[in-house]
Motif scaffolding. Structure first.
Motif, short mmCIF file in Angstrom:
data_model
loop_
_atom_site.label_atom_id
_atom_site.label_comp_id
_atom_site.label_asym_id
_atom_site.label_seq_id
_atom_site.Cartn_x
_atom_site.Cartn_y
_atom_site.Cartn_z
N VAL A 68 87.56 55.06 30.20
CA VAL A 68 86.78 53.85 29.94
C VAL A 68 85.32 54.24 29.74
O VAL A 68 84.74 54.95 30.57
N MET A 69 84.74 53.77 28.63
CA MET A 69 83.33 54.04 28.35
C MET A 69 82.51 52.76 28.41
O MET A 69 83.00 51.67 28.12
N ASN A 70 81.25 52.92 28.77
CA ASN A 70 80.30 51.81 28.73
C ASN A 70 78.91 52.39 28.52
O ASN A 70 78.51 53.33 29.21
N ARG A 71 78.20 51.85 27.53
CA ARG A 71 76.84 52.28 27.22
C ARG A 71 76.74 53.79 27.04
O ARG A 71 75.81 54.44 27.51
N GLY A 72 77.72 54.35 26.35
CA GLY A 72 77.67 55.76 26.00
C GLY A 72 78.15 56.72 27.05
O GLY A 72 78.14 57.93 26.83
#
Length: 260
Positions: free
Chosen positions: A217-221
């Protein structure tokens, strides 16, 4: 053993740092889902693995061989197959001819003028089409296929390259719920049979949690979680950042489990 090793990928667009040191692996025979909300950096990461984008720094290795700096075609030659969110087939050709074109390229036979292209590798094409449930439609123009069948055809085309790594960009986009389940179940069977490593992006959480062996899971790079579906489902950070309340992770009625 890891087929794909991604280490410390960084990519900026102007003053925006889209990916900030992403690292993960994909093992042979593993389906890894790369997910995240819009702007998370997953598509940028996915395209750096496939060679459509070049990272500012970092490494992408397929079975120990560096992919960074190579063209998408060179990466394909090294055994990386790809399917696209919008299907990429030849509508003027039959279903079998679409697969034959890939086989011709894979076997470097495009300049073989002495044998008509339509007669080369037909048996091999039919075998691949049978594996994805499309053999009976081999001689139909691909332009008349239903969208779910186009996705199956594209999968057969990707398999024609005998990939060690398969990149699937939104594989179930535009498909009916039943077609989504059937396509991903077919992909899972092929992964087991051939030991292919699969990296896929997907917005449909039902598909992700039903079929992925592992989820990044990715968030904001940045990667905020990397684990089994159960571990990700119960990760408070993922629930807060990616899905708000996270209720759909716990089987509560939510309608379609799709995140855009």
């Amino acid at each position: 053993m890891a087929a794909l090793v991604v280490e410390s990928l960084v990519k900026s667009f102007g003053g925006v740092r889209a990916v900030k040191g992403t690292s993960f692996t994909v093992d042979r025979g593993e389906l890894l889902a790369l997910i995240g909300p819009n702007g998370a950096g997953k598509t940028t990461t996915f395209n750096m693995v496939g060679g459509q984008l070049h990272p500012d720094s970092g490494s992408v290795k397929l079975e120990g061989r560096e992919l960074v700096g190579l063209t998408p075609r060179a990466i394909w030659r090294m055994g990386v197959g790809r399917t696209f969110q919008i299907t990429a087939t030849y509508p003027s050709m039959t279903v079998a001819e679409n697969v034959q074109m890939v086989l011709l390229s894979h076997h470097k036979r495009l300049l073989g003028w002495w044998t008509p292209a339509a007669r080369q590798f037909r048996a091999e094409a039919l075998e691949l089409l049978a594996r994805v449930g499309m053999a009976v439609q081999a001689d139909r123009p691909s332009s008349v296929l239903a969208y779910g069948d186009l996705k199956r055809l594209e999968l057969a085309m990707a398999l024609a390259n005998e990939p060690r790594l398969l990149l699937m960009d939104e594989p179930t986009a535009g498909m009916a719920p039943r077609e989504r389940v059937e396509l991903m179940a077919l992909t899972a069977d092929l992964v087991r049979e051939r030991g292919i490593a699969v990296l896929f992006t997907e917005h449909d959480m039902d598909v992700v949690f039903a079929h992925a062996h592992r989820i990044v899971v990715m968030n904001r790079g940045e990667i905020i979680a990397d684990g089994t579906p159960d571990a990700v489902r119960n990760d408070p950070h993922v629930q807060e950042v990616y899905l708000g309340s996270g209720a759909m992770f716990h089987g509560e009625p939510q309608g379609k489990a799709v995140v855009s």
